[in-house]
Write a protein that holds these residues in place. Structure first.
Motif, PDB file in Angstrom:
ATOM      1  N   TYR A   1       4.102 -10.253  44.670  1.00 47.66           N
ATOM      2  CA  TYR A   1       3.399  -9.637  45.628  1.00 47.66           C
ATOM      3  C   TYR A   1       1.884  -9.330  45.122  1.00 47.66           C
ATOM      4  N   LEU A   2       0.868  -9.349  46.083  1.00 47.26           N
ATOM      5  CA  LEU A   2      -0.337  -9.173  46.017  1.00 47.26           C
ATOM      6  C   LEU A   2      -0.818  -7.925  46.867  1.00 47.26           C
ATOM      7  N   ASP A   3      -1.501  -6.776  46.252  1.00 47.67           N
ATOM      8  CA  ASP A   3      -1.768  -5.463  47.012  1.00 47.67           C
ATOM      9  C   ASP A   3      -3.276  -5.375  47.450  1.00 47.67           C
ATOM     10  N   LEU A   4      -3.622  -6.166  48.383  1.00 47.09           N
ATOM     11  CA  LEU A   4      -4.976  -6.140  48.942  1.00 47.09           C
ATOM     12  C   LEU A   4      -4.940  -6.059  50.295  1.00 47.09           C
ATOM     13  N   PRO A   5      -5.907  -5.166  50.880  1.00 44.21           N
ATOM     14  CA  PRO A   5      -6.153  -5.078  52.304  1.00 44.21           C
ATOM     15  C   PRO A   5      -6.647  -6.285  53.190  1.00 44.21           C
ATOM     16  N   LEU A   6      -5.449  -7.066  53.502  1.00 42.55           N
ATOM     17  CA  LEU A   6      -5.819  -8.259  53.990  1.00 42.55           C
ATOM     18  C   LEU A   6      -5.663  -8.342  55.608  1.00 42.55           C
TER      19      LEU A   6
ATOM     20  N   MET B   1     -13.632  -4.155  50.756  1.00 43.37           N
ATOM     21  CA  MET B   1     -13.406  -3.225  49.593  1.00 43.37           C
ATOM     22  C   MET B   1     -14.847  -2.805  48.991  1.00 43.37           C
ATOM     23  N   SER B   2     -14.648  -1.266  48.482  1.00 44.47           N
ATOM     24  CA  SER B   2     -15.996  -0.786  48.176  1.00 44.47           C
ATOM     25  C   SER B   2     -15.977  -1.445  46.448  1.00 44.47           C
ATOM     26  N   GLU B   3     -14.933  -1.805  45.767  1.00 44.08           N
ATOM     27  CA  GLU B   3     -14.722  -1.845  44.637  1.00 44.08           C
ATOM     28  C   GLU B   3     -13.729  -3.194  44.070  1.00 44.08           C
ATOM     29  N   PHE B   4     -14.216  -4.013  43.472  1.00 41.84           N
ATOM     30  CA  PHE B   4     -13.488  -5.146  43.160  1.00 41.84           C
ATOM     31  C   PHE B   4     -12.702  -5.396  41.906  1.00 41.84           C
TER      32      PHE B   4
ATOM     33  N   SER C   1     -11.020  -3.817  39.599  1.00 40.71           N
ATOM     34  CA  SER C   1      -9.753  -3.489  39.492  1.00 40.71           C
ATOM     35  C   SER C   1      -8.411  -4.078  40.117  1.00 40.71           C
ATOM     36  N   HIS C   2      -9.039  -5.040  40.948  1.00 43.40           N
ATOM     37  CA  HIS C   2      -8.260  -6.017  41.787  1.00 43.40           C
ATOM     38  C   HIS C   2      -8.464  -7.369  41.501  1.00 43.40           C
TER      39      HIS C   2
ATOM     40  N   ALA D   1     -18.321 -11.337  44.382  1.00 46.39           N
ATOM     41  CA  ALA D   1     -18.039  -9.937  44.816  1.00 46.39           C
ATOM     42  C   ALA D   1     -18.538  -8.997  43.741  1.00 46.39           C
ATOM     43  N   LEU D   2     -18.379  -9.293  42.590  1.00 43.84           N
ATOM     44  CA  LEU D   2     -18.762  -8.232  41.813  1.00 43.84           C
ATOM     45  C   LEU D   2     -20.399  -8.062  41.833  1.00 43.84           C
TER      46      LEU D   2
END
Length: 388
Positions: free
Chosen positions: A9-14, A73-76, A78-79, A236-237
C-alpha cells in the motif's frame, strides 16, 4: 515491476480524476464521487485516497477509468520512495496499455488473420471488431492449456536471450524475466483470443515474431520509468527546498545561510509545520493520454509540478490566459542553468535531466520539458511531456 512489490500500500494524499467510463462505473456501484479543485484551478469529479494499493490503481488506469492524478504536500522527503513508486506505477500502466494496442494493431495485419478475414467475411477480425468481454472470457476459459502453451512459446527464446546477455547483472536478468511476464499478463482478452485462435496454424510464426519484437522494444522502454520517477522526485525536492528557504528567511531573519537551518532536523521540522500552517504546498499531477478514442494521444503523459504560494489561487485564476503576458517560458535545462550560483541540487538536476533525455531518445519516447514562471508571484509551473 518493483513499484508494486516494495510496498503493498502507498500512503499518499491522492486525488484521482475519472474518465466518463470511470465515473459511470463507480456511480453504478454506488460509489460517491467528490468534486474538487485541482492545481490548475479546474474543478473535476473523482475520488480521493490516502491509503491505496498500487495494483488497484494500475487496474483502474488499464481499463481507462483514470484521466488525471494529483498529490499536494508541503514536504516530500519522508515520502520519497512512495512518490517514486507511484510515478513508476503510472508510467508502467501507460506502457502496458500501449503495448497492448500495438500488439492488436500488428496481429490484425498478419497474413493468417488477413487470410481468415477473406474466407470469413461475416466474422472479421479487424480494428472494428467488438466482442463482449463476457463472451471472450467464456471462450478463453476453455483454452487455458493453449494460453499457457502459447505464452511459453512466446517467452522461451526471449528468456534465453536475456540469460545469455553478459551485459546484464543477475539482478537485471531477474527484472527483465519478470517484466516480460508482466507485459504478457496485461494483454487484453481480445489479443489472447487472436493468439489462441491462430496458435500453431500456418502463419503463426509471423505472429510470434511480431509479439517478440514488440516485447523486446517495450522492455527497453520500461527503463525510462525509473528515470522519470527520479526526475519527478528531484523536481519535488527542489521546489520543497525553495519553499523552505523562503520560510526560513522569514522565520529566522538576520541569518544569511538558510541551508544551515533547513538541514538542521529540529529547525527543519518547525519550518515544515509553518509551511503546513500557511498551506504552502507543491502539487504534482499526472495527466494520462486521451483514452481509447484520442488518436495519437493514447500514449501521452504530462507530469506537471506547481509550486504554490499564498497568492496562488488569485494569480492562477486562469493560467492559460496569462501565459503570453505574465510568464517567462523556457526549457527545463535553461531553468536549471539559470539558477543562482551554488543553489542546492542544480548539478544533480541537470544530471538527472540529461539521463532522462538520453534514455527517451534511445527508445523513441518523445520527451519535452517546459518551465513557466509567473513574474508577479514567483509561481513556477514545470511540465514534463512524454509520448510513449
Amino acid at each position: 515491476m518493483s513499484a508494486a512489490g516494495k510496498k503493498f500500500y502507498l500512503d499518499l494524499p491522492l486525488k484521482v480524476v475519472l474518465t466518463e467510463d470511470g465515473a459511470s462505473h463507480l456511480i453504478t456501484h454506488k460509489k460517491k464521487l467528490l468534486r474538487f479543485r485541482l492545481a490548475d484551478n479546474q474543478e473535476e469529479y473523482g475520488i480521493s485516497m490516502d491509503h491505496f494499493s498500487p495494483m488497484s490503481l494500475q487496474n483502474m488506469i488499464l481499463v481507462d477509468y483514470v484521466s488525471k492524478l494529483e498529490i499536494s504536500m508541503s514536504e516530500f522527503v519522508s515520502h520519497r520512495q512512495e512518490i517514486m513508486d507511484l510515478s513508476k506505477v503510472i508510467v508502467y500502466s501507460i506502457l502496458y496499455k500501449q503495448f497492448d494496442r500495438e500488439i492488436f494493431a500488428s496481429l490484425i495485419q498478419c497474413d493468417c488473420v488477413r487470410h481468415y478475414n477473406r474466407t470469413n467475411p461475416g466474422h472479421l477480425i479487424d480494428e472494428k471488431t467488438k466482442i463482449p468481454d463476457k463472451q471472450l472470457r467464456s471462450t478463453l476459459a476453455l483454452k487455458d492449456n493453449v494460453i499457457q502453451s502459447s505464452r511459453q512459446t512466446i517467452l522461451d527464446p526471449v528468456w534465453k536471450s536475456i540469460m545469455a546477455n553478459s551485459e546484464y547483472t543477475p539482478e537485471e536478468k531477474n527484472i527483465y524475466l519478470l517484466m516480460t511476464e508482466k507485459f504478457l499478463n496485461r494483454l487484453s482478452l481480445m489479443n489472447w483470443y487472436i493468439i489462441t485462435k491462430f496458435y500453431k496454424t500456418d502463419g503463426f510464426s509471423q505472429m510470434l515474431g511480431v509479439i517478440r519484437r514488440l516485447l523486446s522494444g517495450y522492455m527497453d522502454k520500461s527503463k525510462v520509468a525509473e528515470y522519470i520517477s527520479v526526475m519527478v522526485m528531484e523536481l519535488a525536492l527542489n521546489s520543497e527546498n525553495t519553499n523552505m528557504r523562503k520560510a526560513a528567511r522569514t522565520m529566522y531573519q538576520g541569518i544569511d545561510n538558510c541551508d544551515s537551518l533547513i538541514y538542521d532536523p529540529d529547525i527543519r521540522q518547525k519550518i515544515i509545520q509553518e509551511l503546513v500552517r500557511k498551506h504552502e504546498v507543491v502539487f504534482i499531477s499526472w495527466k494520462i493520454g486521451g483514452g481509447s478514442t484520442a488518436i495519437g494521444k493514447q500514449g501521452s503523459l504530462n507530469i506537471t509540478l506547481y509550486n504554490k504560494d499564498d497568492e496562488f489561487q488569485e494569480v492562477k485564476e486562469n493560467i492559460e490566459s496569462k501565459m503570453s503576458a505574465d510568464l517567462n517560458k523556457r526549457s527545463l535545462i535553461d531553468f536549471y542553468r539559470q539558477m543562482p550560483e551554488g543553489q542546492e541540487g542544480t548539478d544533480l538536476g541537470l544530471y538527472y535531466l540529461s539521463y532522462l533525455d538520453d534514455a527517451c531518445k534511445k527508445v523513441n519516447v518523445k520527451f519535452e520539458s517546459l518551465v513557466n514562471q509567473f513574474t508577479s508571484s514567483d509561481l513556477t509551473v514545470i511540465t514534463l511531456k512524454f509520448n510513449f
